[in-house]
Design an enzyme around this catalytic site. Structure first.
Site, PDB file in Angstrom:
ATOM      1  N   ARG A 211       2.927   0.950 -11.938  1.00 38.67           N
ATOM      2  CA  ARG A 211       1.800   0.992 -11.055  1.00 38.67           C
ATOM      3  C   ARG A 211       0.830  -0.061 -11.238  1.00 38.67           C
ATOM      4  O   ARG A 211       0.287  -0.732 -10.350  1.00 38.67           O
ATOM      5  CB  ARG A 211       1.086   2.200 -11.090  1.00 38.67           C
ATOM      6  CG  ARG A 211      -0.328   2.553 -10.341  1.00 38.67           C
ATOM      7  CD  ARG A 211      -0.366   2.288  -8.796  1.00 38.67           C
ATOM      8  NE  ARG A 211      -1.648   2.360  -8.173  1.00 38.67           N
ATOM      9  CZ  ARG A 211      -2.567   1.530  -8.305  1.00 38.67           C
ATOM     10  NH1 ARG A 211      -2.696   0.631  -8.835  1.00 38.67           N
ATOM     11  NH2 ARG A 211      -3.583   1.810  -7.612  1.00 38.67           N
TER      12      ARG A 211
ATOM     13  N   GLU B  76     -10.613   1.698  -2.985  1.00 38.32           N
ATOM     14  CA  GLU B  76     -10.626   2.357  -3.927  1.00 38.32           C
ATOM     15  C   GLU B  76     -11.106   3.706  -3.962  1.00 38.32           C
ATOM     16  O   GLU B  76     -10.588   4.829  -4.435  1.00 38.32           O
ATOM     17  CB  GLU B  76     -11.597   1.748  -5.031  1.00 38.32           C
ATOM     18  CG  GLU B  76     -11.014   0.455  -5.501  1.00 38.32           C
ATOM     19  CD  GLU B  76     -11.917  -0.520  -6.381  1.00 38.32           C
ATOM     20  OE1 GLU B  76     -12.671   0.065  -7.157  1.00 38.32           O
ATOM     21  OE2 GLU B  76     -11.271  -1.649  -6.607  1.00 38.32           O
TER      22      GLU B  76
ATOM     23  N   THR C 279      -5.434  -2.647 -13.059  1.00 41.31           N
ATOM     24  CA  THR C 279      -4.522  -3.174 -11.901  1.00 41.31           C
ATOM     25  C   THR C 279      -5.125  -4.592 -11.778  1.00 41.31           C
ATOM     26  O   THR C 279      -4.422  -5.479 -11.340  1.00 41.31           O
ATOM     27  CB  THR C 279      -4.526  -2.450 -10.759  1.00 41.31           C
ATOM     28  OG1 THR C 279      -3.759  -1.196 -11.259  1.00 41.31           O
ATOM     29  CG2 THR C 279      -3.492  -2.866  -9.598  1.00 41.31           C
TER      30      THR C 279
ATOM     31  N   GLU D 136      -3.928  -8.556 -11.642  1.00 42.62           N
ATOM     32  CA  GLU D 136      -4.327  -9.262 -10.460  1.00 42.62           C
ATOM     33  C   GLU D 136      -4.992 -10.684 -10.955  1.00 42.62           C
ATOM     34  O   GLU D 136      -4.690 -11.846 -10.571  1.00 42.62           O
ATOM     35  CB  GLU D 136      -5.181  -8.787  -9.441  1.00 42.62           C
ATOM     36  CG  GLU D 136      -4.391  -7.554  -8.937  1.00 42.62           C
ATOM     37  CD  GLU D 136      -5.356  -6.767  -7.680  1.00 42.62           C
ATOM     38  OE1 GLU D 136      -5.643  -7.614  -6.874  1.00 42.62           O
ATOM     39  OE2 GLU D 136      -5.306  -5.923  -7.677  1.00 42.62           O
TER      40      GLU D 136
ATOM     41  N   ASN E 229     -11.783  -3.993  -3.111  1.00 46.46           N
ATOM     42  CA  ASN E 229     -12.102  -3.559  -1.816  1.00 46.46           C
ATOM     43  C   ASN E 229     -12.536  -1.939  -2.349  1.00 46.46           C
ATOM     44  O   ASN E 229     -11.645  -1.117  -2.448  1.00 46.46           O
ATOM     45  CB  ASN E 229     -11.102  -3.466  -0.933  1.00 46.46           C
ATOM     46  CG  ASN E 229     -11.219  -3.057   0.249  1.00 46.46           C
ATOM     47  OD1 ASN E 229     -12.163  -2.134   0.557  1.00 46.46           O
ATOM     48  ND2 ASN E 229     -10.490  -3.362   1.600  1.00 46.46           N
TER      49      ASN E 229
ATOM     50  N   LYS F 229      -2.194 -11.539  -1.543  1.00 46.35           N
ATOM     51  CA  LYS F 229      -3.803 -12.063  -1.234  1.00 46.35           C
ATOM     52  C   LYS F 229      -3.855 -13.583  -1.256  1.00 46.35           C
ATOM     53  O   LYS F 229      -4.535 -14.063  -0.490  1.00 46.35           O
ATOM     54  CB  LYS F 229      -4.673 -11.052  -2.143  1.00 46.35           C
ATOM     55  CG  LYS F 229      -4.897  -9.749  -1.820  1.00 46.35           C
ATOM     56  CD  LYS F 229      -6.037  -8.978  -2.878  1.00 46.35           C
ATOM     57  CE  LYS F 229      -6.031  -7.734  -2.507  1.00 46.35           C
ATOM     58  NZ  LYS F 229      -6.808  -6.804  -3.448  1.00 46.35           N
TER      59      LYS F 229
ATOM     60  N   ARG G 123       1.005  -1.421   0.046  1.00 52.81           N
ATOM     61  CA  ARG G 123      -0.157   0.160  -0.059  1.00 52.81           C
ATOM     62  C   ARG G 123       0.976   1.322   0.018  1.00 52.81           C
ATOM     63  O   ARG G 123       0.568   2.339  -0.629  1.00 52.81           O
ATOM     64  CB  ARG G 123      -0.978  -0.069   1.219  1.00 52.81           C
ATOM     65  CG  ARG G 123      -1.694   1.214   1.281  1.00 52.81           C
ATOM     66  CD  ARG G 123      -2.349   1.202   2.664  1.00 52.81           C
ATOM     67  NE  ARG G 123      -3.041   2.431   2.824  1.00 52.81           N
ATOM     68  CZ  ARG G 123      -2.426   3.737   3.347  1.00 52.81           C
ATOM     69  NH1 ARG G 123      -1.293   3.536   3.408  1.00 52.81           N
ATOM     70  NH2 ARG G 123      -2.948   4.934   3.134  1.00 52.81           N
TER      71      ARG G 123
END
Lengths: 257, 257
Positions: B155, B196, B243, B247, B192, B166, B16
């Protein structure tokens, strides 16, 4: 700054706006550099060997970078100054044919080697995250270094435009000083202490704003992304005086045929 | 982010922090790009010809830039993803030997061509100073473009670390979703919405701070250096969804032998 329109380039108000905008670029790049350790080995000529090349790892990277950037015409622009002018490659794009704005010898005013020395020896220790080495980050660190160096070089060599604008504004006054080789007189004529104070104050505000994460404002993590005093000190001790050095160097030759 | 210490890299709090820091890099680079016109010719393959090369001027410049950066090991780092992986040159520096953090196929997860298309077609029109062309600024504009693209790519592809963290945190839950090829289920598991929202709010604050000149705060010149809504829109419409795409792509292969 639109170099295709010489009359706008030598307007001191436009020059001031360009210099103010360049502060952001300098500051953004210093903040990026501050993520990495000092890693002084990058600047050590004896620690880098590539056949046919003499210099530090950073010198090698700057040379390679400037070769490509010369290909896309970077050094045709009157505000861009190479660190290794003898190594440049020919542009692959057609020439821009910039109008003449500065005196014909302007490309010879190049204090980049001095800027590089001050940057690696004085500025990096002030902004780097810490004094140690990060051997795995030579690449990332040198990428930041070249961006800082190019931003500082452009800012400092913009003194040529400042000098030319002032010369055109008060030609008789400068002619006399130049003929007399009166360097302290030229320095006094180009110095405006009130403006210099304003630059430092504005810079302090910018570091306060750009140098911390606003979402952490009320938390304990207030250490910021860069040493705040360092940025003001860098401008006060080196950027402003070196810009004036460029102005003086440029003006001293202004009466050449 | 210290890739030499895998256990710190997969700590979600550290991820984060890294993503928050990357926002600044993305934003700084977009603000630099906003100084220039759109100059869409840079992205037009039919307007650029160099013998032996097929692509736009920007493609050519990215390729040349990546060749050098590969020489200084950029693409050995697990968080750097090339746009033209087939054109890279061998490093001149010794290998870093990063510990394994991600699954072995991680380099194959590369959506850079999609990022480049969205950047040139959607993002540049939102941030450029205006819609016109500046033929003399092809070089400066493409320098900003590659920095924006690299910052966005890093990013977005950081999603691989998010996904791995995760997965390690809730291995059984993800194993089941992956075995079922349940893409909506994976998307739901990695989403989440509160986080966001926080990202978008923090970004808005950052644009408010970095995007204007603080010394002009009370003057009329309050238009700022970049279109404020654009930055939030860019994150909301592309950066966050891409992103998540990274994932999902990464997780779907996570059970490969």
């Amino acid at each position: 700054m639109d170099f295709m329109k010489p009359e706008t380039v030598l307007d001191l108000a436009n020059i001031r706006d360009a210099l103010v905008r360049m502060e952001d670029t300098v500051l953004f790049n210093l903040i990026e550099r501050a993520q990495f350790y000092r890693t002084a080995d990058i600047y050590n000529e004896s620690l880098f060997t590539v056949p046919g090349f003499h210099g530090s790892f950073l010198d090698w990277f700057i040379t390679e970078q400037e070769k490509i950037q010369a290909k896309i015409r970077r050094y045709e622009a009157p505000d861009e100054v190479p660190f290794f002018p003898d190594e440049l490659l020919k542009p692959i794009l057609p020439p821009v044919n910039y109008p003449n704005i500065l005196a014909p010898y302007y490309k010879e005013i190049n204090i980049n080697l001095e800027i590089k020395q001050i940057y690696t020896e004085k500025i990096v220790p002030l902004v780097a995250a810490c004094d140690g080495q990060q051997p795995e980050n030579w690449g990332s660190t040198s990428v930041c270094d070249i961006e800082c160096l190019q931003a500082l070089s452009r800012r400092i060599h913009f003194g040529k435009f400042v000098a030319e604008a002032k010369y055109q504004q008060e030609t008789e006054r400068y002619r006399k000083l130049i003929l007399d080789k009166d360097i302290p007189g030229i320095e006094a004529a180009i110095t405006n202490s009130a403006v210099e104070e304003l630059i430092l104050e504005r810079l302090k505000k910018k570091v306060d704003l750009y140098g911390v994460d606003p979402s952490l404002k009320w938390s304990q993590k207030q250490q910021g992304k860069i040493n705040k005093d360092a940025v003001v000190q860098i401008y006060k001790t080196w950027v402003i005086p070196l810009t004036k050095k460029v102005e003086v160097d440029y003006l001293l030759r202004r009466l050449e045929e």
